[in-house]
Write a protein that holds these residues in place. Structure first.
Motif, PDB file in Angstrom:
ATOM      1  N   SER A  67      42.637 -29.975  78.640  1.00  0.00           N
ATOM      2  CA  SER A  67      41.424 -30.640  79.052  1.00  0.00           C
ATOM      3  C   SER A  67      40.499 -29.821  80.170  1.00  0.00           C
ATOM      4  CB  SER A  67      41.566 -31.947  79.560  1.00  0.00           C
ATOM      5  OG  SER A  67      40.196 -32.593  79.831  1.00  0.00           O
ATOM      6  N   HIS A 117      39.223 -26.124  78.681  1.00  0.00           N
ATOM      7  CA  HIS A 117      37.941 -26.320  77.818  1.00  0.00           C
ATOM      8  C   HIS A 117      36.849 -26.886  78.235  1.00  0.00           C
ATOM      9  CE1 HIS A 117      41.455 -26.006  74.775  1.00  0.00           C
ATOM     10  NE2 HIS A 117      40.600 -25.241  74.250  1.00  0.00           N
ATOM     11  N   ARG A 122      34.162 -38.006  78.277  1.00  0.00           N
ATOM     12  CA  ARG A 122      35.405 -38.035  77.549  1.00  0.00           C
ATOM     13  C   ARG A 122      36.426 -38.869  77.894  1.00  0.00           C
ATOM     14  NH1 ARG A 122      35.415 -33.256  79.506  1.00  0.00           N
ATOM     15  NH2 ARG A 122      37.341 -32.281  80.435  1.00  0.00           N
ATOM     16  N   ASP A 149      40.719 -33.730  73.018  1.00  0.00           N
ATOM     17  CA  ASP A 149      41.717 -33.859  74.354  1.00  0.00           C
ATOM     18  C   ASP A 149      42.895 -34.482  74.310  1.00  0.00           C
ATOM     19  OD1 ASP A 149      40.322 -32.580  76.584  1.00  0.00           O
ATOM     20  OD2 ASP A 149      40.136 -34.577  77.797  1.00  0.00           O
ATOM     21  N   TYR A 155      33.964 -27.531  76.009  1.00  0.00           N
ATOM     22  CA  TYR A 155      33.377 -28.721  75.886  1.00  0.00           C
ATOM     23  C   TYR A 155      31.929 -28.426  76.533  1.00  0.00           C
ATOM     24  CZ  TYR A 155      38.041 -30.724  75.188  1.00  0.00           C
ATOM     25  OH  TYR A 155      39.390 -30.952  74.774  1.00  0.00           O
ATOM     26  N   GLN A 183      34.926 -34.410  72.008  1.00  0.00           N
ATOM     27  CA  GLN A 183      35.567 -34.051  73.344  1.00  0.00           C
ATOM     28  C   GLN A 183      36.849 -34.877  73.640  1.00  0.00           C
ATOM     29  OE1 GLN A 183      33.117 -33.306  76.632  1.00  0.00           O
ATOM     30  NE2 GLN A 183      31.320 -32.881  75.603  1.00  0.00           N
TER      31      GLN A 183
END
Length: 413
Positions: free
Chosen positions: A344, A347, A77, A332, A319, A328
């Motif tokens: 971030s 997760h 991501r 974020d 994630y 994702q």
């Protein structure tokens, strides 16, 4: 040649005047109502009308350019974020979204500061002489909360304009309705209402003796539970005194007198013995803790949880490999643009592993989904069944466990 536009139902946010009042609610002026009405609809426009443009920009410009430059798909991501941050549409959308939050904070803060003396006086009427509010000046605000103004809120949760004031809590409370476009209900307690609905279905007839709510903020998520279980003792903790003063006064004014609000750090719950609580829970709190603090909080929660008790955390989903990288990336956004520095990394954690390391058996763990309960006073069409999901945008992923539940079942048999 003229044409008649196709009739369509506009997705309009409910008016800010639909907010329910309680004993310490800030009173908005005409202009403040108008600003919040604009912001609520502006946010819906950003997410509904403009939001999909980010995916178009990615599919049509950013991804093809990335493939051409690197000869491969993005690996994570973060690579997508760096590439998207160069795209003019995403920069435009992101700037609007950031500004909407700053405008929300400016409007809420100006509303509160205009009447701060009155708010403080009203709060004192509910707080003074009560043994259900315990503040401790020895509790340090953790750096993961004090280093940034979370949600762009000036002073974050712990800032004070005057000694002993409630401005941080009042600012937080007055803007939630606009930020969520009414999706959490007139009292912005949709999370708590969802918890009540979930536990009534999951464990009919169960009545916990004692419940611990960690990171309670203004108590909006625990008050519905306290009202639903009037014989249960509730302990709601937070590290910030200003929001606890507001939360206590708010709860008292709403009749939730079975909640004790205590200034405490959930990394150290040593004032409570092992097995004190039948339910330990958080609601959208863990993502505001650090990578070191979160496992300590879960471990302490496990220690003070009684056998057969429930640990329940409402959050956004982690994630996983099953979640597309683009999703994702877009989830974020808050981590890099809305002063949510741990969003971030939190997760990206394997919450099940964290809970197992705290002491749970993996077989005790479960995951669930919890939706905010529709407030039919705001969305009457939901009551008629014409539009069942209207206003139910708020959705949480739940990580839960029943501690030693098999042992308790065998003992009962």
């Amino acid at each position: 040649m003229s044409t008649t536009p196709t009739e369509q139902k506009l997705d309009v946010a409910p008016p800010y005047n639909a907010v329910a009042r309680h004993g310490v609610s800030p009173e908005p002026s005409h202009d403040e109502v108008a600003r919040f009405d604009f912001l609520a609809n502006f946010n819906k426009f950003l997410s509904g009308a403009l939001g999909p443009g980010n995916k178009l920009a990615y599919d049509r410009r950013v991804l093809p350019a990335f493939l051409k430059e690197h000869g491969r798909e993005p690996q994570d991501r973060f690579e997508i974020r760096h590439a998207m941050n160069k795209d003019p549409f995403h920069k435009f959308w992101s700037a609007l979204k950031r500004n909407s939050m700053e405008m929300r904070q400016q409007n809420g803060r100006s509303m509160v500061l205009r009447q701060i003396d009155e708010l403080n006086a009203r709060a004192r009427q509910f707080n003074e002489g009560r043994d259900t509010l315990e503040l401790n000046p020895e509790i340090d605000v953790p750096r993961y909360q004090s280093a940034v103004d979370i949600h762009c809120m000036p002073g974050s949760y712990h800032g004070e304009e005057l000694p002993g004031d409630v401005s941080a809590g009042a600012n937080y409370d007055c803007g939630i309705f606009a930020t969520t476009a009414g999706g959490l209900g007139a009292l912005s307690d949709g999370g708590g209402q969802a918890l009540v609905e979930w536990i009534k279905k999951e464990r009919p007839g169960w009545e916990p003796r004692r419940v611990l709510d960690i990171g309670t903020t203004v108590g909006h998520n625990i008050v519905p539970l306290a009202l639903a279980f009037p014989n249960t003792e509730f302990i709601a903790i937070d590290t910030a005194a200003p929001i606890l003063r507001y939360a206590h006064a708010r709860a008292q004014s709403l009749g939730a007198t079975n909640i004790t609000f205590i200034q405490a750090n959930a990394e150290d719950l040593s004032r409570w013995d092992d097995g004190t609580f039948d339910w330990v829970q958080t609601t959208m709190f863990l993502h505001e803790t650090s990578g070191k603090a979160l496992p300590r909080i879960i471990a302490e929660g496990y220690r003070v949880l009684a056998d057969g008790g429930l640990m329940f955390h409402l959050e956004q989903p982690e994630y996983s490999d099953a979640m597309p990288l683009y999703e994702q990336f877009i989830r974020d956004w808050d981590a890099f643009n809305n002063n949510e520095p741990f969003w971030s990394s939190m997760h990206a954690l394997d919450m099940k592993t964290v809970m197992v390391e705290a002491g749970f058996d993996r077989a005790e763990l479960f995951e669930s989904g919890v939706r905010a309960v529709v407030d039919t006073d705001i969305f009457p069409e939901a009551a008629t069944g014409d539009d069942e999901d209207h206003g139910r945008a708020a959705y949480w992923h739940a990580y839960g466990a029943w501690k030693n539940s098999d042992q308790m079942q065998h003992a009962a048999e």
